[in-house]
Scaffold this active site. Structure first.
Site, PDB file in Angstrom:
ATOM      1  N   ARG A  31       0.789  -1.236   0.000  1.00 48.05           N
ATOM      2  CA  ARG A  31       0.000   0.000   0.000  1.00 48.05           C
ATOM      3  C   ARG A  31       0.823   1.289   0.000  1.00 48.05           C
ATOM      4  O   ARG A  31       0.250   2.378   0.013  1.00 48.05           O
ATOM      5  CB  ARG A  31      -0.980   0.043   1.196  1.00 48.05           C
ATOM      6  CG  ARG A  31      -1.980  -1.076   1.218  1.00 48.05           C
ATOM      7  CD  ARG A  31      -3.142  -0.744   2.127  1.00 48.05           C
ATOM      8  NE  ARG A  31      -2.717  -0.534   3.507  1.00 48.05           N
ATOM      9  CZ  ARG A  31      -3.501  -0.014   4.450  1.00 48.05           C
ATOM     10  NH1 ARG A  31      -4.734   0.338   4.152  1.00 48.05           N
ATOM     11  NH2 ARG A  31      -3.075   0.145   5.674  1.00 48.05           N
ATOM     12  N   ASP A  32       2.138   1.202   0.004  1.00 51.32           N
ATOM     13  CA  ASP A  32       2.937   2.437  -0.008  1.00 51.32           C
ATOM     14  C   ASP A  32       4.201   2.253  -0.849  1.00 51.32           C
ATOM     15  O   ASP A  32       5.308   2.576  -0.425  1.00 51.32           O
ATOM     16  CB  ASP A  32       3.300   2.852   1.423  1.00 51.32           C
ATOM     17  CG  ASP A  32       3.791   4.299   1.505  1.00 51.32           C
ATOM     18  OD1 ASP A  32       3.466   5.090   0.591  1.00 51.32           O
ATOM     19  OD2 ASP A  32       4.505   4.642   2.473  1.00 51.32           O
ATOM     20  N   ILE A  33       4.020   1.726  -2.057  1.00 48.67           N
ATOM     21  CA  ILE A  33       5.149   1.540  -2.964  1.00 48.67           C
ATOM     22  C   ILE A  33       5.585   2.911  -3.480  1.00 48.67           C
ATOM     23  O   ILE A  33       4.776   3.672  -4.018  1.00 48.67           O
ATOM     24  CB  ILE A  33       4.754   0.657  -4.168  1.00 48.67           C
ATOM     25  CG1 ILE A  33       4.137  -0.660  -3.684  1.00 48.67           C
ATOM     26  CG2 ILE A  33       5.966   0.401  -5.066  1.00 48.67           C
ATOM     27  CD1 ILE A  33       5.040  -1.466  -2.806  1.00 48.67           C
ATOM     28  N   THR A  70       1.318   7.195   0.158  1.00 51.18           N
ATOM     29  CA  THR A  70       1.922   8.392  -0.403  1.00 51.18           C
ATOM     30  C   THR A  70       1.103   8.809  -1.615  1.00 51.18           C
ATOM     31  O   THR A  70       1.028   8.064  -2.597  1.00 51.18           O
ATOM     32  CB  THR A  70       3.380   8.119  -0.807  1.00 51.18           C
ATOM     33  OG1 THR A  70       4.095   7.656   0.348  1.00 51.18           O
ATOM     34  CG2 THR A  70       4.046   9.384  -1.341  1.00 51.18           C
TER      35      THR A  70
END
Length: 207
Positions: A31-33, A70
């Site tokens: 969920r935050d690549i 992000t």
């Protein structure tokens, strides 16, 4: 920014895809690549870090409607607080790949409001990717991975990796052919020079 040549960039992309494929097999979604969460180790391998907001499939770790991640790399469904799946990470992974090749974020908004508007209303611009060295087959893959509708994206990295590996293999093969061609040319020039020297020596001896 950009990272190395095309082969190197694809190698990093494959490493990250393989890492995500593994965590997805455990029913965990990152969920935050983003570039900051891709670490290059001493051997040059790319590894995912910071699973601080990773979510186990089916677990309710966040309040409904509360968004984590992000913004620049979020797909529409994540921004809306909807269900997160493998396709969510695939979208963000593709945006990181775009950034590796172009040196710029795929979403260029400078305010939260503008970024959100881009994500919800504007397709990802892939028009320049071929101009910065991305193979055509990978451009097509990135276009599919960044579709606003998650159902149009590849279902998992098992569908992504074979295409990446094939593109990487073609580049390696082309590079090998160039090196071998240069070596053959050098060898032929060497043989020609030796033959020329022998001919001159023979002529001199005849005089």
């Amino acid at each position: 920014g950009t990272v190395g040549d095309t082969r190197r960039k694809l190698s990093i992309a494959m490493d990250v895809a393989k890492g995500l494929s593994h965590v997805h097999s455990l029913q965990i979604f990152h969920r935050d690549i983003k570039p900051d969460n891709v670490h290059i180790d001493a051997k040059g391998h790319a590894r995912l870090i910071d699973f601080g907001i990773a979510k186990l499939n089916g677990a309710s770790l966040t309040q409904a409607g509360f968004v984590l991640g992000t913004p620049h790399y979020m797909p529409p469904e994540q921004l809306r607080g909807q269900q997160v799946t493998e396709r969510t990470d695939i979208y963000a992974w593709a945006l990181v790949l775009i950034e590796m090749f172009t040196g710029k974020k795929a979403r260029s908004g400078t305010t939260m409001e503008r970024i959100m508007m881009e994500i919800l209303n504007e397709p990802v611009d892939c028009s320049q990717l071929g101009l910065v060295g991305m193979p055509e087959s990978v451009v097509d893959l990135v276009k599919k991975c960044t579709q606003a509708d998650p159902q149009i994206r590849p279902a998992n990295f098992g569908e992504v990796l074979p295409l990446l590996e094939a593109a990487h293999a073609r580049i390696v093969s082309d590079e090998r052919a160039v090196v071998e061609g240069a070596e053959r040319k050098k060898k032929m020039l060497g043989v020609g020079a030796a033959a020329g020297a022998a001919l001159l020596a023979a002529r001199a001896g005849g005089i």
